[in-house]
Design an enzyme around this catalytic site. Structure first.
Site, mmCIF file in Angstrom:
data_model
loop_
_atom_site.group_PDB
_atom_site.id
_atom_site.type_symbol
_atom_site.label_atom_id
_atom_site.label_comp_id
_atom_site.label_asym_id
_atom_site.label_seq_id
_atom_site.Cartn_x
_atom_site.Cartn_y
_atom_site.Cartn_z
ATOM 1 N N LYS A 196 0.834 -1.202 0.000
ATOM 2 C CA LYS A 196 0.000 0.000 0.000
ATOM 3 C C LYS A 196 0.878 1.264 0.000
ATOM 4 C CE LYS A 196 -3.439 -2.791 -0.083
ATOM 5 N NZ LYS A 196 -4.273 -3.299 0.990
HETATM 6 C C1 LIG Z 1 -5.172 -4.430 1.511
HETATM 7 C C2 LIG Z 1 -6.655 -4.385 1.537
HETATM 8 C C3 LIG Z 1 -7.401 -4.823 2.643
HETATM 9 C C4 LIG Z 1 -6.803 -5.547 3.809
HETATM 10 O O1 LIG Z 1 -5.749 -4.932 4.405
HETATM 11 P P1 LIG Z 1 -4.717 -5.783 5.315
HETATM 12 O O2 LIG Z 1 -3.879 -4.725 5.927
HETATM 13 O O3 LIG Z 1 -3.964 -6.678 4.391
HETATM 14 O O4 LIG Z 1 -5.517 -6.539 6.313
HETATM 15 C C5 LIG Z 1 -8.777 -4.642 2.606
HETATM 16 N N1 LIG Z 1 -9.396 -4.091 1.550
HETATM 17 C C6 LIG Z 1 -8.719 -3.701 0.457
HETATM 18 C C7 LIG Z 1 -9.456 -3.095 -0.674
HETATM 19 C C8 LIG Z 1 -7.331 -3.853 0.415
HETATM 20 O O5 LIG Z 1 -6.663 -3.478 -0.687
#
Ligand SMILES: *Cc1c(COP(=O)(O)O)cnc(C)c1O
Length: 397
Positions: A196
């Site tokens: 991210k």
């Molecule tokens: C990455 C992501 C999540 C989950 O995040 P984590 O930190 O991996 O638990 C949920 N929704 C979306 C759209 C994501 O891209």
């Protein structure tokens, strides 16, 4: 004559695969983490408060509550929205499974509403058709990094007390009509997984303007207990009360220090992502086999992902063929996402099946996520463009 593809034994564009996403770690990140390791607090200490304050400032939001993952952020938001057994929550199928799973964690029922065919964002008209007396919340996903049409989603949900949640795990640093992501919904959730925009290793955040919802989530991330151990220590008291069923969803000070250090470079990194997207847009506008997703006019895109749709009428192979060929060229492509309602768990638990969300299902056959991260060099960007040009030329119908 097109060049021989790597998948057919030709020379690949890159020897070492370029991943689709990757963190950027610099000396200031390392220094921030080392400082915490030498301090008194490894978790639930002052670095968490500092990260929350910096995050609230960066997103212009009133309250920011740090948690241990994006999934925990979604769970906390669904909890704060008051979702329980018998309640329905409208979700898009074009997302990571965690979006819908968070509804199940609280005993609610996810109701899938299809996406807009051009942007792949939750379609307000299709949401309107799925609203019932039981609808308690809507979770909109800012797919690829583009904020959803929150004003329209609010209009269709009306004055029925439906809570609007943004799954903003893709869109940190984005905005709509000048309003930053983090302020567009009642609750906005973020992930700090290494792919991210900003990372804490694992981590997440929820932003809200509502102090009561923020307090609920602070207790929820700490077993449903209303004070944390630092507050009790300051009071010289051992007494605490557990007032709701919560979890250990706390973010560490180690992660928080990393996140705060990363956050300072967010504007620069979003700018870089936008300039990479602009280079891709320019290159692909002259390639008839690939189309970029549509952009909403009022949205400032944060480009967690750069997704292209393959134009099957211009290609001799399907998505799997293009995907394998790009991977062989050393381009770490991915697919976001398998529509959630098509996963075996959802099919067997809820009887969902193909045909429920035809727009998402059709898009799924055509989408490929290309590498997109702030640390990509101009050479990396050109390699992606060259590989897409090479593969689509070799497979041109
Ligand atoms: C990455 C992501 C999540 C989950 O995040 P984590 O930190 O991996 O638990 C949920 N929704 C979306 C759209 C994501 O891209």
């Amino acid at each position: 004559m097109s060049e021989r593809l790597a998948v057919d034994g030709g020379r690949p564009i890159r020897e070492k695969t370029l991943p689709y996403g990757r963190q950027t770690i610099e000396q200031e990140d390392i220094d921030a983490v080392v400082d915490v390791l030498r301090s008194d607090w490894l978790t639930t200490g002052p670095a968490v408060d500092r990260f929350e304050q910096a995050f609230a400032a960066a997103t212009h939001s009133r309250h920011a509550v740090a948690v241990s993952s994006g999934t925990a952020a979604l769970h906390a938001a669904v909890f704060a929205a008051g979702v329980g057994p018998g309640d329905e929550v409208i979700v898009p199928p074009m997302t990571f499974a965690a979006t819908a799973n968070a509804v199940l964690f609280q005993g609610g029922t996810p109701v899938f509403a299809d996406v807009d065919p051009d942007t792949l964002l939750l379609d307000p008209a299709r949401v309107a058709a799925r609203i019932s007396k039981r609808t308690r919340a809507i979770i909109a996903v800012d797919y690829a990094g583009q904020p959803c049409a929150y004003d329209e989603l609010r209009q269709v949900s009306g004055n029925r007390g439906i809570v609007l949640i943004a799954d903003a795990c893709h869109s940190l640093g984005g905005a709509d009509s000048g309003r930053p992501v983090g302020t567009l919904a009642d609750l906005s959730t973020f992930s700090f997984h290494p792919v991210k925009h900003v990372t804490t290793g694992e981590g997440g955040m929820v932003t809200t303007a509502d102090p009561e919802l923020a307090a609920k989530m602070r207790a929820f991330r700490n077993h449903g207990i209303t004070s944390d151990h630092r507050q009790r220590e300051a009071r010289g008291s051992w007494y605490y009360e557990m007032v709701a069923l919560g979890y250990n969803y706390r973010l560490t000070d180690i992660g928080s220090a990393l996140g705060a250090a990363q956050l300072r470079r967010l504007p620069k990194w979003v700018e870089r992502r936008r300039s990479i997207a602009a280079a891709f847009d320019r290159a692909f506008s002259s390639m008839p086999a690939v189309d970029a997703l549509a952009r909403r006019a009022s949205a400032a895109h944060a480009y967690h992902l750069y997704v292209v749709r393959l134009n099957h009428t211009r290609l001799k192979v399907d998505r799997a063929g293009v995907f394998a060929a790009l991977r062989a060229e050393g381009i770490g492509v991915n697919v976001h996402y398998i529509p959630v309602h098509l996963h075996p768990y959802y099919r067997s638990t809820f009887g969902t099946a193909p045909g429920l969300c035809p727009v998402a299902e059709a898009a799924y056959e055509e989408i490929v996520s290309l590498p997109m991260f702030a640390a990509m060099t101009d050479r990396d960007v050109q390699d992606v463009i060259d590989a897409v040009a090479k593969v689509t030329a070799a497979y041109a119908a």
